[in-house]
Write a protein that holds these residues in place. Structure first.
Motif, mmCIF file in Angstrom:
data_model
loop_
_atom_site.group_PDB
_atom_site.id
_atom_site.type_symbol
_atom_site.label_atom_id
_atom_site.label_comp_id
_atom_site.label_asym_id
_atom_site.label_seq_id
_atom_site.Cartn_x
_atom_site.Cartn_y
_atom_site.Cartn_z
ATOM 1 N N CYS A 84 0.880 -1.261 -0.186
ATOM 2 C CA CYS A 84 -0.035 -0.017 0.109
ATOM 3 C C CYS A 84 0.776 1.338 0.005
ATOM 4 O O CYS A 84 2.160 1.168 0.142
ATOM 5 C CB CYS A 84 -1.054 -0.013 1.264
ATOM 6 S SG CYS A 84 -0.093 0.430 2.722
ATOM 7 N N TYR A 85 0.270 2.322 -0.003
ATOM 8 C CA TYR A 85 1.141 3.514 -0.294
ATOM 9 C C TYR A 85 2.190 3.760 0.897
ATOM 10 O O TYR A 85 3.338 4.046 0.779
ATOM 11 C CB TYR A 85 -0.098 4.836 -0.588
ATOM 12 C CG TYR A 85 0.700 6.051 -0.604
ATOM 13 C CD1 TYR A 85 1.465 6.405 -1.786
ATOM 14 C CD2 TYR A 85 0.844 7.055 0.328
ATOM 15 C CE1 TYR A 85 1.934 7.444 -1.998
ATOM 16 C CE2 TYR A 85 1.665 8.200 0.026
ATOM 17 C CZ TYR A 85 2.251 8.616 -1.022
ATOM 18 O OH TYR A 85 3.008 9.553 -1.253
ATOM 19 N N ARG A 86 1.592 3.695 2.088
ATOM 20 C CA ARG A 86 2.419 3.823 3.227
ATOM 21 C C ARG A 86 3.487 2.966 3.133
ATOM 22 O O ARG A 86 4.445 3.305 3.689
ATOM 23 C CB ARG A 86 1.574 3.824 4.694
ATOM 24 C CG ARG A 86 0.731 5.109 4.729
ATOM 25 C CD ARG A 86 -0.163 4.997 5.902
ATOM 26 N NE ARG A 86 0.689 4.820 7.101
ATOM 27 C CZ ARG A 86 0.050 4.302 8.334
ATOM 28 N NH1 ARG A 86 -1.244 4.287 8.208
ATOM 29 N NH2 ARG A 86 0.800 4.474 9.404
ATOM 30 N N ARG A 98 -11.451 5.180 -5.851
ATOM 31 C CA ARG A 98 -10.385 4.966 -5.189
ATOM 32 C C ARG A 98 -10.384 5.230 -3.656
ATOM 33 O O ARG A 98 -9.869 4.841 -2.871
ATOM 34 C CB ARG A 98 -9.164 5.803 -5.525
ATOM 35 C CG ARG A 98 -8.884 5.725 -6.923
ATOM 36 C CD ARG A 98 -7.906 6.988 -7.434
ATOM 37 N NE ARG A 98 -6.806 7.044 -6.578
ATOM 38 C CZ ARG A 98 -5.558 6.372 -6.774
ATOM 39 N NH1 ARG A 98 -5.450 5.604 -7.391
ATOM 40 N NH2 ARG A 98 -4.739 6.770 -5.793
ATOM 41 N N HIS A 114 -7.983 -0.619 4.344
ATOM 42 C CA HIS A 114 -7.215 0.309 3.596
ATOM 43 C C HIS A 114 -8.287 0.816 2.671
ATOM 44 O O HIS A 114 -9.174 0.275 2.219
ATOM 45 C CB HIS A 114 -6.141 -0.267 2.982
ATOM 46 C CG HIS A 114 -4.972 -0.350 4.099
ATOM 47 N ND1 HIS A 114 -4.030 0.371 4.195
ATOM 48 C CD2 HIS A 114 -4.852 -1.387 5.082
ATOM 49 C CE1 HIS A 114 -3.211 -0.295 5.231
ATOM 50 N NE2 HIS A 114 -3.776 -1.219 5.586
ATOM 51 N N LYS A 115 -8.037 1.862 1.866
ATOM 52 C CA LYS A 115 -8.575 2.239 0.716
ATOM 53 C C LYS A 115 -8.319 1.542 -0.673
ATOM 54 O O LYS A 115 -7.209 1.192 -0.630
ATOM 55 C CB LYS A 115 -8.758 3.799 0.617
ATOM 56 C CG LYS A 115 -9.155 4.560 1.756
ATOM 57 C CD LYS A 115 -10.571 4.774 2.137
ATOM 58 C CE LYS A 115 -10.643 5.339 3.280
ATOM 59 N NZ LYS A 115 -12.241 5.813 3.639
ATOM 60 N N GLU A 163 -5.054 3.421 -2.218
ATOM 61 C CA GLU A 163 -3.615 3.149 -1.651
ATOM 62 C C GLU A 163 -2.716 2.078 -2.233
ATOM 63 O O GLU A 163 -1.666 1.915 -2.380
ATOM 64 C CB GLU A 163 -3.973 2.608 -0.181
ATOM 65 C CG GLU A 163 -4.374 3.792 0.756
ATOM 66 C CD GLU A 163 -4.499 3.196 2.162
ATOM 67 O OE1 GLU A 163 -3.441 2.861 2.914
ATOM 68 O OE2 GLU A 163 -5.385 3.097 2.747
#
Lengths: 125, 93
Positions: free
Chosen positions: A86-88, B36, B69-70, B73
């Motif tokens: 994920c982004y983080r 998203r 989470h989304k 992400e």
């Protein structure tokens, strides 16, 4: 010297502040614990009776995650984010700030010492 | 800041219905979506989404760990290819 939660040996300070030397116990938890045992927060750590120390220890054992266990938990949370991509998690991998801070300048805590690029400032390309 | 618990997680209505329909038919075809901002709920596990990143749709296979989470992400909107190499004047890598 009293031993609380494993290896920590804070001494010569009021117990209220000495407790904070345990990783995972801050101002709030320190006061919470002392209130539960009923110890005057300003007592010197060295003046605690053995019984009081063991009382504090038993409270921390039941209900607080401290020291190694806490560090492990934090590490696992980060590892999980890395694993699911994920982004983080990506930000952790790259060693960049995770919470949306700017990186055009600053962000030195995450990025480390400046890596100077030769000739970057010059006018001609 | 975290979202108010009172509201519950935000889930894109039409996407959720689409997943439910697939669940009933035991189908697992990838779904194109622009949502998203939609939170991943347990029902999504095992499905594949194609999440828009502003340009293309990136394939996201949802696992159990991703719940909460989304969708966004997992679909990066920026691409960093490394800094320009001064001698070559082109992007390295």
């Amino acid at each position: 010297m009293p031993r609380i939660a494993g290896v920590d040996i804070p001494d010569r300070k009021a117990i209220r502040y000495a407790l904070r030397y345990v990783h995972g116990i801050g101002p709030k938890f320190a006061d919470d614990i002392l209130a539960e045992v009923g110890i005057e927060p300003s007592t010197k750590a060295s003046d605690l009776t053995d019984q009081q120390v063991s009382q504090i220890n038993s409270i921390i054992d039941g209900g607080f995650i401290v020291e190694g266990a806490l560090r492990r938990q934090v590490g696992q949370n980060i590892q999980r984010m890395r694993d699911i991509r994920c982004y983080r998690g990506e930000r952790h991998r790259r060693g960049l700030p995770v919470r949306g801070q700017r990186t055009r300048c600053n962000a030195r805590t995450r990025k480390g010492r400046k890596k100077t690029v030769a000739g970057k400032k010059g006018v001609k390309g | 800041m975290a979202r108010s618990l009172k509201k519950g997680p935000f889930v894109d209505e039409s996407l959720y219905l689409k997943v439910e329909r697939q669940n009933q038919q035991n189908k697992r075809t990838p779904m194109k979506t622009w949502a998203r901002r939609c939170t991943i709920v347990p029902e999504f596990v095992g499905h594949t989404f194609q999440v828009h990143n502003g340009r293309t749709f990136l394939e996201v296979f949802v696992t159990e760990d991703m719940v909460g989470h989304k969708l966004g992400e997992f679909s990066a909107t920026r691409m960093f290819r490394g800094h320009t190499n001064k001698k070559e004047g082109v992007k390295s890598k």
